[in-house]
Design an enzyme around this catalytic site. Structure first.
Site, PDB file in Angstrom:
ATOM      1  CG  HIS A  57      35.771  37.281  39.400  1.00 11.95           C
ATOM      2  ND1 HIS A  57      34.889  38.103  39.907  1.00 11.95           N
ATOM      3  CD2 HIS A  57      36.371  38.355  38.759  1.00 11.95           C
ATOM      4  CE1 HIS A  57      34.822  39.278  39.672  1.00 11.95           C
ATOM      5  NE2 HIS A  57      35.952  39.718  39.033  1.00 11.95           N
ATOM      6  CG  ASP A 116      37.120  40.525  42.099  1.00  9.68           C
ATOM      7  OD1 ASP A 116      37.630  40.899  40.896  1.00  9.68           O
ATOM      8  OD2 ASP A 116      36.377  41.563  42.764  1.00  9.68           O
ATOM      9  CG  ASP A 161      34.095  41.876  37.041  1.00 12.28           C
ATOM     10  OD1 ASP A 161      33.350  42.357  37.864  1.00 12.28           O
ATOM     11  OD2 ASP A 161      35.349  41.830  37.041  1.00 12.28           O
TER      12      ASP A 161
END
Length: 443
Positions: A58, A313, A150
């Site tokens: 991610h 992230d 996302d």
């Protein structure tokens, strides 16, 4: 036996455990031997640890269209600097990665850069608008490894269910940003005592757990629809978990056999809402930093396997954007280059977290989520590796980042465990900065 690199006296740690010291010979893109050999390049790795390359499920690399924040060159270089050999890029770019031509173009460009390997995620819905599904099969054929909207929440449960059904047909996992938009509202930080004191709009932890609960019911519905077929062993992946309650729901679902996985980011393991007391937008993320109780629960979930992996992230922005006030600044923290030393220092060094378990969450865990085989340190295995130093300590210095986002909430933190060399399929793609203590000589 002859090879390309000989890594001498390295301690071996992979997802299966902590092993002894070995002389690792690399050649033809693989580990040729764990007992030495001949090579034109010999690295003295005394006191250092060799692990399989890290895999980030991610990250936001911003290309195409947002290259002022990050691009493939800077992002993949930052990943290699952080010990990552593989990275999944999110599709919320400009334009959105929702067609096979963009996926193929990203793969081609990344291969030419020759840093960390890129595995693009594609949008679950066209334009990430949550209405019309993207073409899962064509996206997979082009190289997409995940479907996700996302950056946006999937508000229509019916669209999500249909997307899961299609994804299951092609062996893809669907990743979701689990926040209920109605409960989240315009929150800029965790809703609670700190937000009340500061007078800032809060984002309740129940926004996350309510959406997780709904999405788990959608998974049950999809499994009923698939009853006549073999149920997939992975289907729904919940991104950037941040709350104790959300973890409880996922843990229960896993015990019931649901094909659900989840990840946690370094910021949700090391920072809390208290960081926002100074109104610094460096700490503004989505979902927001929560309480110390949430942090403790997430660390426990990482330990017991309820949380499958670490996802950075990584979310780069321009300096000007992050210097806006807390209400206007964008959400996101860059973390590719600090994630491993941060968690090694904060969890292993300070808390006694098992080293091999942390390595597993950076390697085997994300690979399993995405359907990749595990990568272990054994003869014949792919030589995608990271050599890191468990004892050398230095401060986080954002001005030295390869990423274009040269700011960090951990600036100045003294960390150990910094990567010193990264290999992708036997090719060295990153070597330590000057003075970080790796010796190299002729055989």
């Amino acid at each position: 036996m002859k090879g390309d690199f000989l890594i001498k006296k390295a301690k071996l740690v992979d997802g299966r455990g902590v092993h002894g010291t070995a002389d690792v010979l690399i050649g033809e893109g693989r580990i040729l031997s764990l007992s030495g050999g001949e090579a034109p390049s010999v690295l003295d790795a005394s006191g250092m640890i060799l692990s399989p390359g890290f895999f980030d499920p991610h990250a936001h690399l911003r290309e195409p269209g947002q290259e002022v924040k990050e691009d493939l060159q800077s992002g993949l270089t930052a990943a290699a600097r952080g010990g990552y050999t593989d990275i999944v890029s999110m599709p919320n770019t400009t334009p959105v990665v929702d067609n096979p031509e963009i996926v193929a173009a990203l793969k081609k460009k990344a291969a030419q850069i020759q840093q960390a390997r890129l595995h693009p995620a594609a949008a679950l819905t066209q334009g990430q608008e949550g209405k019309v599904l993207s073409e899962a099969h064509r996206l997979q054929e082009a190289g997409a490894v995940m479907l996700t909207d996302d950056g946006k929440t999937n508000e229509d449960a019916g669209v999500l269910a249909q997307g899961l059904l299609y994804a299951a047909s092609w062996g893809l996992v669907v990743a979701v940003h689990a926040e209920d938009a109605g409960l989240r509202r315009n929150g800029v930080m965790n809703e609670g005592a700190v937000s009340y004191r500061l007078g800032l709009p809060g984002n309740s932890g129940y926004a996350e757990s309510a959406r997780i609960a709904r999405d788990l019911e959608v998974v049950r519905y999809v499994l009923d629809r698939l009853a006549a077929k073999a149920a997939p062993d992975r289907l729904l992946h919940i991104q950037h978990l941040s709350t104790r309650r959300g973890l409880e729901l996922i843990r229960q679902a896993k015990h019931q056999g649901l094909p659900v996985t989840t990840e946690v980011g370094p910021h949700h393991l090391t920072l809390t809402e208290e960081a926002l007391n100074g109104l610094n937008p460096l700490y503004k993320v989505a979902p927001p930093l929560r309480t110390q109780s949430d942090v403790e629960a997430l660390i426990e979930g990482l330990l017991d396997g309820s949380i499958d992996c670490i996802g950075t992230d990584h979310a780069p922005h321009t300096q000007d954007e992050k210097e806006l006030d807390l209400l206007r600044a964008p959400f996101g923290i860059p973390s590719l280059e600090v994630c491993w030393p941060l968690l090694y220092t904060e969890l292993v060094e300070k808390r006694g977290f098992p080293l091999d378990v942390l390595v597993a969450r950076f390697t085997d865990g994300p690979r399993r989520v995405l359907g990749f085989p595990p990568l272990h340190l054994e003869e014949g295995a792919e030589a995608s590796l990271v050599l890191w130093n468990p004892s050398a300590q230095r401060a986080v210095e954002p001005q030295t980042f390869a990423s274009k986002a040269r700011f960090s909430p951990w600036a100045g933190w003294e960390l150990k465990g910094w990567p010193v060399c990264t290999w992708v399929e036997g090719q060295m793609v990153c070597k330590a900065m000057e003075g970080e203590g790796i010796g190299q000589s002729a055989p």
